[in-house]
Design a protein around this motif. Sequence first.
Motif, PDB file in Angstrom:
ATOM      1  N   UNK A 225      -0.235  -5.753  12.162  1.00 16.32           N
ATOM      2  CA  UNK A 225      -0.523  -6.699  11.072  1.00 16.32           C
ATOM      3  C   UNK A 225      -1.590  -6.110  10.134  1.00 16.32           C
ATOM      4  N   UNK A 226      -2.565  -5.410  10.698  1.00 20.94           N
ATOM      5  CA  UNK A 226      -3.607  -4.801   9.855  1.00 20.94           C
ATOM      6  C   UNK A 226      -3.021  -3.702   8.979  1.00 20.94           C
ATOM      7  N   UNK A 227      -2.094  -2.926   9.548  1.00 15.13           N
ATOM      8  CA  UNK A 227      -1.452  -1.856   8.765  1.00 15.13           C
ATOM      9  C   UNK A 227      -0.703  -2.487   7.576  1.00 15.13           C
ATOM     10  N   UNK A 228       0.036  -3.553   7.857  1.00 16.28           N
ATOM     11  CA  UNK A 228       0.836  -4.183   6.800  1.00 16.28           C
ATOM     12  C   UNK A 228      -0.069  -4.801   5.730  1.00 16.28           C
ATOM     13  N   UNK A 229      -1.147  -5.427   6.171  1.00 15.05           N
ATOM     14  CA  UNK A 229      -2.155  -5.990   5.260  1.00 15.05           C
ATOM     15  C   UNK A 229      -2.725  -4.917   4.348  1.00 15.05           C
ATOM     16  N   UNK A 230      -3.064  -3.798   4.989  1.00 17.36           N
ATOM     17  CA  UNK A 230      -3.672  -2.689   4.265  1.00 17.36           C
ATOM     18  C   UNK A 230      -2.732  -2.180   3.172  1.00 17.36           C
ATOM     19  N   UNK A 231      -1.468  -1.962   3.538  1.00 20.63           N
ATOM     20  CA  UNK A 231      -0.531  -1.400   2.563  1.00 20.63           C
ATOM     21  C   UNK A 231      -0.294  -2.398   1.423  1.00 20.63           C
ATOM     22  N   UNK A 232      -0.233  -3.690   1.751  1.00 28.36           N
ATOM     23  CA  UNK A 232      -0.061  -4.705   0.699  1.00 28.36           C
ATOM     24  C   UNK A 232      -1.273  -4.685  -0.245  1.00 28.36           C
ATOM     25  N   UNK A 233      -2.466  -4.634   0.318  1.00 22.67           N
ATOM     26  CA  UNK A 233      -3.683  -4.614  -0.507  1.00 22.67           C
ATOM     27  C   UNK A 233      -3.716  -3.366  -1.376  1.00 22.67           C
ATOM     28  N   UNK A 234      -3.403  -2.228  -0.755  1.00 22.57           N
ATOM     29  CA  UNK A 234      -3.419  -0.970  -1.480  1.00 22.57           C
ATOM     30  C   UNK A 234      -2.415  -0.988  -2.639  1.00 22.57           C
ATOM     31  N   UNK A 235      -1.231  -1.492  -2.351  1.00 27.13           N
ATOM     32  CA  UNK A 235      -0.194  -1.566  -3.389  1.00 27.13           C
ATOM     33  C   UNK A 235      -0.687  -2.442  -4.550  1.00 27.13           C
ATOM     34  N   UNK A 236      -1.341  -3.541  -4.199  1.00 30.54           N
ATOM     35  CA  UNK A 236      -1.879  -4.450  -5.219  1.00 30.54           C
ATOM     36  C   UNK A 236      -2.936  -3.752  -6.089  1.00 30.54           C
TER      37      UNK A 236
END
Length: 367
Positions: A353-364
């Motif tokens: 979940x942290x990995x997915x959160x991170x990639x979403x934040x980074x993409x944003x």
Amino acid sequence: MIYFDHNATTPLDERVLAAMLPFLNRYYGNPSSLYRHGRLVRSAIDAAREQVAALIGVSATQIIFTSGGTEANNLALAIVNPAAKFAISAIEHPSIIESALHLKNQGHELIIMDVDSTGSITQNAINQVIEQHPQLVSMMLANNETGVIQNIACYAEQLKANNILIHTDAVQALGKIPVQFDALNVDLMSLSSHKIYGAKGCGALVVGRDITINPLIYGGGQEQNRRSGTENVAAIVAFGTAAELTNNELTQRSKHHSSLRILLEQRLTSIPKLTIFAEAALRLPNTVLFGIEGIDGEMLVMQLDQKGIAVASGSACASGGNAPSHVLLAMGISPEQAKTAVRVSLGISNTEAEILDFVTTLTGLVG
Ligand code: PLP
């Protein structure tokens, strides 16, 4: 907070904290004292020495406890004889590079070994070093920035056949991949406790049976006269416990790191103009160093911090300046691209979940 900076330091394991706490309050005796209160503390150090030794497959007498990886690296290079030649790779940690430059200023001949575009020391570099016949070669087992793992066992065998001593900085490899002193064919190895969920300010230099150490610190003759000073008992006990836990849990930790890294790298491919540095090389299962064209790494680290995500730009130990990473420059990467570098280093508590959160934040942030 999402903590993705385990190559800088790891949190103290709760089990390690429980083991070390009594040595910060109840058992305060000096391990050199002859009465029972001192002897009890001495036996705790002995037990920790056995635990660290067991993790890397050596005997306890081969472990010299130090104040950390930095001191272990300095102590290793101190074996070089006056005016003798020695070699280091171009991608070493500053605690090797700066120590080597200090020795050079004192009249030693220093050879710097190049790496290729994947961050790996080449056979060609080894051949050249053998021709120059230095007393010692220092090559790290795994790089703190890229995670690239070097072929130490094979190179060390060749160097040894030419009577050249080998030191390896195994600070980043320990706890992430199996590290066995004898199998690596080395004479000296540096370790650090705070990279394996132990306390900061404690490490070890592991010494081959026939190697004589030139101490950096003189005094009461602790650590078999090789490193004087009253022992940092609680931190040594912590190192021992962390080493034992690592020994028991390494396979499971490695699997966990690998599966998270595969997920992370898969997701990162969806971000345009993103490069994973040293992608083609064998790397630590927990480390991903990437850069996005045109985006400053330090700036991105600050923006991620504001979103509650802790990652590093290049090496934390070298932070403070905005100079491009010497590791990436040694790989032939331009200073401009090197400045885009951001390092994610995973740990045992991280989740999908942290990995997915991170990639979403980074993409944003970069989209
Ligand atoms: N060697 C490497 C490869 C490291 O990554 C570090 C710390 O980041 C060190 C040595 C220094 O270890 P310590 O922080 O215990 O002094």
